[in-house]
Scaffold this active site. Structure first.
Site, mmCIF file in Angstrom:
data_model
loop_
_atom_site.group_PDB
_atom_site.id
_atom_site.type_symbol
_atom_site.label_atom_id
_atom_site.label_comp_id
_atom_site.label_asym_id
_atom_site.label_seq_id
_atom_site.Cartn_x
_atom_site.Cartn_y
_atom_site.Cartn_z
ATOM 1 N N ASP A 1 -5.005 8.330 9.288
ATOM 2 C CA ASP A 1 -5.309 7.914 10.419
ATOM 3 C C ASP A 1 -5.339 8.909 11.602
ATOM 4 O O ASP A 1 -4.489 9.629 11.618
ATOM 5 C CB ASP A 1 -4.580 6.540 10.768
ATOM 6 C CG ASP A 1 -4.594 5.575 9.604
ATOM 7 O OD1 ASP A 1 -5.582 5.553 9.193
ATOM 8 O OD2 ASP A 1 -3.595 4.954 9.491
ATOM 9 N N ARG B 1 -3.364 10.120 3.108
ATOM 10 C CA ARG B 1 -2.172 10.942 3.151
ATOM 11 C C ARG B 1 -1.513 11.302 1.825
ATOM 12 O O ARG B 1 -0.325 11.931 1.741
ATOM 13 C CB ARG B 1 -1.025 10.366 3.988
ATOM 14 C CG ARG B 1 -1.179 10.036 5.454
ATOM 15 C CD ARG B 1 -1.391 11.254 6.465
ATOM 16 N NE ARG B 1 0.160 11.762 6.601
ATOM 17 C CZ ARG B 1 0.219 12.761 6.970
ATOM 18 N NH1 ARG B 1 -0.626 13.707 7.334
ATOM 19 N NH2 ARG B 1 1.530 13.296 7.212
ATOM 20 N N VAL C 1 7.778 7.248 16.999
ATOM 21 C CA VAL C 1 7.520 7.659 15.719
ATOM 22 C C VAL C 1 6.222 8.611 15.711
ATOM 23 O O VAL C 1 6.234 9.742 15.118
ATOM 24 C CB VAL C 1 7.328 6.789 14.609
ATOM 25 C CG1 VAL C 1 6.996 7.364 13.107
ATOM 26 C CG2 VAL C 1 8.624 5.929 14.451
ATOM 27 N N ASP D 1 4.225 0.887 12.165
ATOM 28 C CA ASP D 1 3.047 0.027 11.916
ATOM 29 C C ASP D 1 3.139 -1.673 12.351
ATOM 30 O O ASP D 1 1.875 -2.210 12.375
ATOM 31 C CB ASP D 1 2.883 0.020 10.472
ATOM 32 C CG ASP D 1 2.551 1.523 9.926
ATOM 33 O OD1 ASP D 1 3.040 2.492 10.551
ATOM 34 O OD2 ASP D 1 1.964 1.523 8.644
ATOM 35 N N LYS E 1 0.822 -1.255 0.245
ATOM 36 C CA LYS E 1 0.053 -0.037 -0.183
ATOM 37 C C LYS E 1 0.886 1.388 0.004
ATOM 38 O O LYS E 1 0.717 2.365 -0.850
ATOM 39 C CB LYS E 1 -0.876 0.092 1.164
ATOM 40 C CG LYS E 1 -1.460 1.187 1.704
ATOM 41 C CD LYS E 1 -2.288 1.318 2.791
ATOM 42 C CE LYS E 1 -1.693 1.662 4.105
ATOM 43 N NZ LYS E 1 -1.506 3.328 4.228
ATOM 44 N N ASN E 2 2.053 1.317 0.973
ATOM 45 C CA ASN E 2 2.777 2.304 1.075
ATOM 46 C C ASN E 2 3.595 2.906 -0.036
ATOM 47 O O ASN E 2 4.161 3.903 -0.117
ATOM 48 C CB ASN E 2 3.245 2.280 2.405
ATOM 49 C CG ASN E 2 2.595 2.468 3.414
ATOM 50 O OD1 ASN E 2 1.281 2.868 3.599
ATOM 51 N ND2 ASN E 2 3.035 2.419 4.689
HETATM 52 C C1 UD1 Z 1 4.186 6.995 6.358
HETATM 53 C C2 UD1 Z 1 3.264 5.741 6.324
HETATM 54 C C3 UD1 Z 1 2.961 5.254 7.489
HETATM 55 C C4 UD1 Z 1 3.967 4.766 8.494
HETATM 56 C C5 UD1 Z 1 4.989 6.357 8.541
HETATM 57 C C6 UD1 Z 1 6.225 5.891 9.315
HETATM 58 C C7 UD1 Z 1 2.344 5.936 3.956
HETATM 59 C C8 UD1 Z 1 0.872 6.027 3.279
HETATM 60 N N1 UD1 Z 1 2.244 6.040 5.433
HETATM 61 O O1 UD1 Z 1 3.296 7.872 6.884
HETATM 62 O O2 UD1 Z 1 2.258 3.963 7.395
HETATM 63 O O3 UD1 Z 1 3.442 4.725 9.668
HETATM 64 O O4 UD1 Z 1 5.442 6.621 7.311
HETATM 65 O O5 UD1 Z 1 6.930 4.940 8.969
HETATM 66 O O6 UD1 Z 1 3.358 5.661 3.433
HETATM 67 N N2 UD1 Z 1 6.059 14.807 10.757
HETATM 68 C C9 UD1 Z 1 6.239 15.965 11.178
HETATM 69 N N3 UD1 Z 1 6.189 17.015 9.889
HETATM 70 C C10 UD1 Z 1 5.949 16.586 8.732
HETATM 71 C C11 UD1 Z 1 5.870 15.504 8.352
HETATM 72 C C12 UD1 Z 1 5.926 14.156 9.497
HETATM 73 O O7 UD1 Z 1 6.532 16.414 12.364
HETATM 74 O O8 UD1 Z 1 5.847 17.577 7.788
HETATM 75 C C13 UD1 Z 1 6.210 13.637 11.877
HETATM 76 C C14 UD1 Z 1 4.692 13.039 11.967
HETATM 77 O O9 UD1 Z 1 3.846 13.852 12.751
HETATM 78 C C15 UD1 Z 1 5.127 11.585 12.696
HETATM 79 C C16 UD1 Z 1 6.608 11.618 11.998
HETATM 80 O O10 UD1 Z 1 7.085 12.755 11.554
HETATM 81 O O11 UD1 Z 1 5.256 12.026 13.922
HETATM 82 C C17 UD1 Z 1 6.614 10.319 10.974
HETATM 83 O O12 UD1 Z 1 5.731 10.888 9.747
HETATM 84 P P1 UD1 Z 1 5.912 10.634 8.323
HETATM 85 O O13 UD1 Z 1 7.251 9.574 8.369
HETATM 86 O O14 UD1 Z 1 5.711 11.579 7.298
HETATM 87 O O15 UD1 Z 1 4.887 9.223 8.268
HETATM 88 P P2 UD1 Z 1 3.871 9.255 6.990
HETATM 89 O O16 UD1 Z 1 4.600 9.619 5.493
HETATM 90 O O17 UD1 Z 1 2.733 10.194 7.247
#
Ligand code: UD1
Length: 453
Positions: free
Chosen positions: A123, A98, A339, A317, A26-27
């Protein structure tokens, strides 16, 4: 977000036994579809999972102007976007997942129009900000502002002056921010360096796809990703990597239920951190040439300390189903979620089912994380083994959803699980796969009297 009223009924107490095939990730797949928008060339994907998040992303791409042929049975999807019909992500996608925010990175180099992305969803875990995405795209020359609209806000982005390479240092290796920056950088003049980048296998899959498309990208040993402007694009054929989250989910369900499951297509390389922790508690596995077999042989041992982390660490996850697994292990274990600050909400229901879990705001274990002293419950202590009781459950997010399915598979009475849409978003053929492994699970629609698989 609207939810269908369908429910799952699960009567547990049976070991899962048999063989299933791992689906495409999916990701990865959702991002690959967005990445295909970078050019007007045809992209053909194989091993495409038939899940809700892919469907949402396909619909979104169609709105933007993509022509998509998806043979769900053959798991083959062709996408081509000769020109953009619009660069306005309709409001109805804003709470879906997302993905919409990644449209900014993919479209900035392809259109002179404003790219408009209503506030994103996903989520309900933590606040999930996008500050790192926005700051990185701005460093590449994009102008991005957030405007309040009627119901919710939207990001307005444009790069009328063109994009240019830059050195971007992420203060946290965010998966989404890394992807968004890579997408924009492929069309940015010169070279972009992303330091402290995320290097998850799904990002490497995206990079492999982009290389076939014509990009020049290097991943260095120190989490630096270097991207040079692509000058020519090509048609691409790409087989999507298998879903390590799905593999880990069924692996944990197999071992928790004292069963034995072979997962065809499970890739060893992407499971290293998971397999280490599984072995530490006495869970068994055998890596075969075509997949991995997971099996229970001995009572599980607690006493584990586990910290979720960015790749190559233990993936966040995997955390929720692993906690269910630890409810079946003998002893006390500690989980430190580094995370997301708010990914333990699902434990309330597990406690009601009989799990012995306590939450803490401190960083438990050796390391202090960025949530230390912020007051979030991001560490937990779980004591086992605990028999779990059946319950009527409502799913709050995708991975918690699978954790509940697992808990229901352990309870001998019948559990009813609602908000099944969350599971449909990320798990292909969940009910069929569990039935193939011998589980007593049925899906029920309020509009049908008979249950269906
Ligand atoms: C992706 C995955 C998700 C997985 C996560 C971490 C997809 C669709 N989802 O989510 O399943 O759990 O990676 O491996 O691929 N953050 C900030 N600012 C930002 C962006 C992120 O502070 O601009 C923080 C988030 O709040 C969180 C952390 O960084 O605490 C990780 O987020 P991120 O790695 O960006 O996860 P996603 O890409 O949303």
């Amino acid at each position: 977000m609207l939810f269908c009223m369908e429910t799952l009924k699960i009567r547990g107490g049976k070991p899962l036994q048999g063989q299933i095939r791992a689906s495409g990730a999916k990701n990865a797949m959702t991002k690959l579809l967005v990445a295909s928008l970078l050019s007007d060339k045809k992209c053909t994907f194989y091993n495409v999972p038939n899940i809700g998040d892919v469907e949402i992303t396909v619909n979104l791409c169609r709105e933007i102007g993509s022509d998509v042929q998806w043979d769900r049975k053959a798991r083959v999807l062709e996408i081509v976007t000769p020109e953009l019909k619009t660069s306005y992500v309709p409001q109805r996608y804003s709470g879906s997942n997302r993905i919409p925010i990644l449209m900014i990175g993919a479209l900035l180099g392809r259109t002179d129009q404003d790219i408009i992305v209503p506030t994103i969803g996903g989520d309900l875990i933590g606040t999930r900000p996008v500050d790192l995405h926005i700051a990185a795209l701005q460093r590449l020359g994009a102008r991005i502002e957030y405007r309040e609209m009627k119901k919710e806000g939207a990001y307005f982005a444009q790069a009328h002056q063109g994009l240019h390479g830059a050195v971007i240092t992420l203060n946290y290796p965010s998966v989404g921010a890394t992807e968004n920056t890579i997408l924009a950088a492929v069309r940015a003049k010169g070279t972009t360096l992303i330091k402290n980048a995320a290097i998850e296998p799904e990002i490497i899959d995206l990079i492999l796809f982009l290389q076939k498309l014509g990009a020049h990208i290097t991943v260095e040993a120190d989490r630096t990703i270097a991207i040079q402007q692509a000058t020519q694009f090509h048609e691409v054929e790409h087989t999507v990597l298998t879903d390590r989250n799905e593999v880990a989910s069924y692996a944990m369900a197999a071992i928790a239920t004292k069963g034995r499951v072979f997962i065809e297509g499970a890739e060893h390389l992407h499971m290293i951190a998971f397999l280490n922790k599984l072995r530490e508690i006495g869970g068994n596995f055998q890596v075969r040439p075509t997949g991995i077999e997971f099996f229970y042989e001995q009572p599980l041992r607690g006493g584990l300390h586990l910290e979720t982390d960015v790749h190559p660490g233990f993936m966040t996850d995997w955390q929720q189903p692993f906690v269910v697994l630890l409810t079946q292990a003998d002893g006390t274990s500690i989980i430190h979620e580094t995370v997301y600050e708010n990914r333990f909400g699902y434990t309330k229901t597990l406690k009601e089912m009989g799990a012995d879990i306590s939450l803490f705001t401190q960083c438990l274990g050796g390391k202090s994380c960025r949530f230390a002293s912020q007051g979030h419950h991001h560490s937990l202590v779980v004591k086992g083994p605990s028999p779990l009781k059946a319950k009527e459950i409502s799913i709050p997010d995708l991975r918690a959803g699978f954790a509940y399915v697992m808990a229901a598979l352990l309870a001998t009475e019948e559990s009813t699980i609602g908000n099944v849409d969350y599971l449909d978003r990320g798990y292909e053929d969940l009910v069929d796969k569990l039935v193939a492994l011998g589980a007593d699970i049925t899906r029920h629609s309020p509009f049908l009297t008979a249950s269906s698989h």
